[in-house]
Write an enzyme that holds these catalytic residues in place. Structure first.
Site, PDB file in Angstrom:
ATOM      1  N   HIS A 161       0.835  -1.213   0.000  1.00  0.00           N
ATOM      2  CA  HIS A 161       0.000   0.000   0.000  1.00  0.00           C
ATOM      3  C   HIS A 161       0.868   1.261   0.000  1.00  0.00           C
ATOM      4  O   HIS A 161       2.032   1.233   0.418  1.00  0.00           O
ATOM      5  CB  HIS A 161      -0.864   0.046   1.267  1.00  0.00           C
ATOM      6  CG  HIS A 161      -2.024  -0.905   1.270  1.00  0.00           C
ATOM      7  ND1 HIS A 161      -2.282  -1.767   2.316  1.00  0.00           N
ATOM      8  CD2 HIS A 161      -3.016  -1.112   0.371  1.00  0.00           C
ATOM      9  CE1 HIS A 161      -3.379  -2.471   2.052  1.00  0.00           C
ATOM     10  NE2 HIS A 161      -3.841  -2.092   0.877  1.00  0.00           N
ATOM     11  N   CYS A 248      -2.879   0.334   9.831  1.00  0.00           N
ATOM     12  CA  CYS A 248      -3.914  -0.588   9.313  1.00  0.00           C
ATOM     13  C   CYS A 248      -4.933  -0.999  10.355  1.00  0.00           C
ATOM     14  O   CYS A 248      -6.036  -1.414  10.009  1.00  0.00           O
ATOM     15  CB  CYS A 248      -3.273  -1.865   8.785  1.00  0.00           C
ATOM     16  SG  CYS A 248      -1.770  -1.622   7.886  1.00  0.00           S
TER      17      CYS A 248
END
Ligand code: CIR
Length: 275
Positions: A161, A248
């Site tokens: 990511h 996250c």
């Protein structure tokens, strides 16, 4: 205003998580849960009211709530994760956010993971990755443009990511791994590079003036502290085996003080998390 942190305990099936850039290694779920509790305690100490969703035994990656939504002051964008296995995670997150934000939903053919969205003031960087496509970024722009946000697409190479490669560690200051992104996209920012032997060290979570940070990345941590940042260490290596970092595992957003139930408190359990 008060800070709320939405979290979800690691699933019993965590070992079956999606993996893209890491080899699969055994994951000790009990250890991951203990680390997650330590992370929640750290957020509570920093003044967050925890909004804890129940574990999802059949959704291995559900602990990584960041990917399900992007929460801004004005609205919540409910994403459409690039990994189909993760789309069943959305409903519970959307329901939990509903009392706090109006909703915009990313639709097919767009895909967007929250881990690919870095909000820095009115600038929003969106990573183009295996999880987030141009149609997803276009929809994000459609939602946020009218609210005065400038959405910039950034190509990411070599990691999962955008926020694996870069996070904002203080207003106008980014921590990044130049091997995975083009640093010129962040030319307007002061840049701190990760230590070359700690490629996964760019993922840090800002909570107010503090920085929640994995204990494992000692050499990069020294760089952050040398810059005068207030670094709060958490153990995170077990969840890192599932390719997750500290951003996250929560969605942090502001709510009016009366909606939070009191700073640092837990809406589902009245006591601070133990473990
Ligand atoms: C996945 O591959 O989707 C999970 N195993 C890890 C997701 C980590 N989330 C994040 O970086 N925002």
């Amino acid at each position: 205003m008060a800070l709320m942190a939405l979290t979800r305990a690691p699933s019993v099936s965590l070992a079956r998580c999606e993996l893209t850039h890491l080899e699969r290694t055994p994951i000790d779920v009990a250890r991951a849960r203990a680390q997650h509790l330590a992370y929640e305690r750290c957020l509570a100490r920093l003044g967050c009211t925890l909004l804890r969703l129940p574990e999802e035994p059949d959704l291995p990656d559900a602990v990584f709530v960041e990917d399900a939504a992007v929460v801004l002051d004005e609205l919540a964008v409910i994403t459409r994760p690039g990994a189909p296995s993760r789309r069943a995670e959305l409903d519970a997150v959307a329901t939990a956010l509903a009392p706090h934000r109006t909703r915009f939903t990313i639709e097919a053919p767009g895909t967007l993971d929250g881990g690919d969205v870095l909000v820095a003031g009115r600038r929003v960087f969106a990573g183009l990755t295996a999880r987030t496509n141009a149609a997803g970024v276009d929809q994000l722009r459609l939602a946020l443009g009218p609210l005065g946000y400038d959405v910039v697409a950034v190509r990411v190479d070599g990691c999962l990511h955008l926020k694996t490669a870069v996070t904002e560690v203080a207003p106008g200051v980014v921590l990044l791994n130049p091997a995975w992104i083009d640093c010129s996209a962040f030319a307007a920012f002061e840049q701190i590079e990760v230590h070359p032997e700690e490629p996964f060290a760019a993922n840090a979570l800002r909570v107010g003036p503090a920085l929640v940070y994995p204990a494992a990345h000692e050499r990069t941590r020294a760089r952050l502290e040398a810059r005068g940042l207030d670094v709060r260490l958490v153990p995170a290596d077990e969840l890192a085996k599932a390719e997750g970092g500290v951003t996250c595992c929560s969605l942090i957003f502001e709510v009016p003080a009366k909606a939070s139930g009191g700073a640092g408190r837990d809406r589902r359990r009245r006591t601070a998390p133990r473990g």
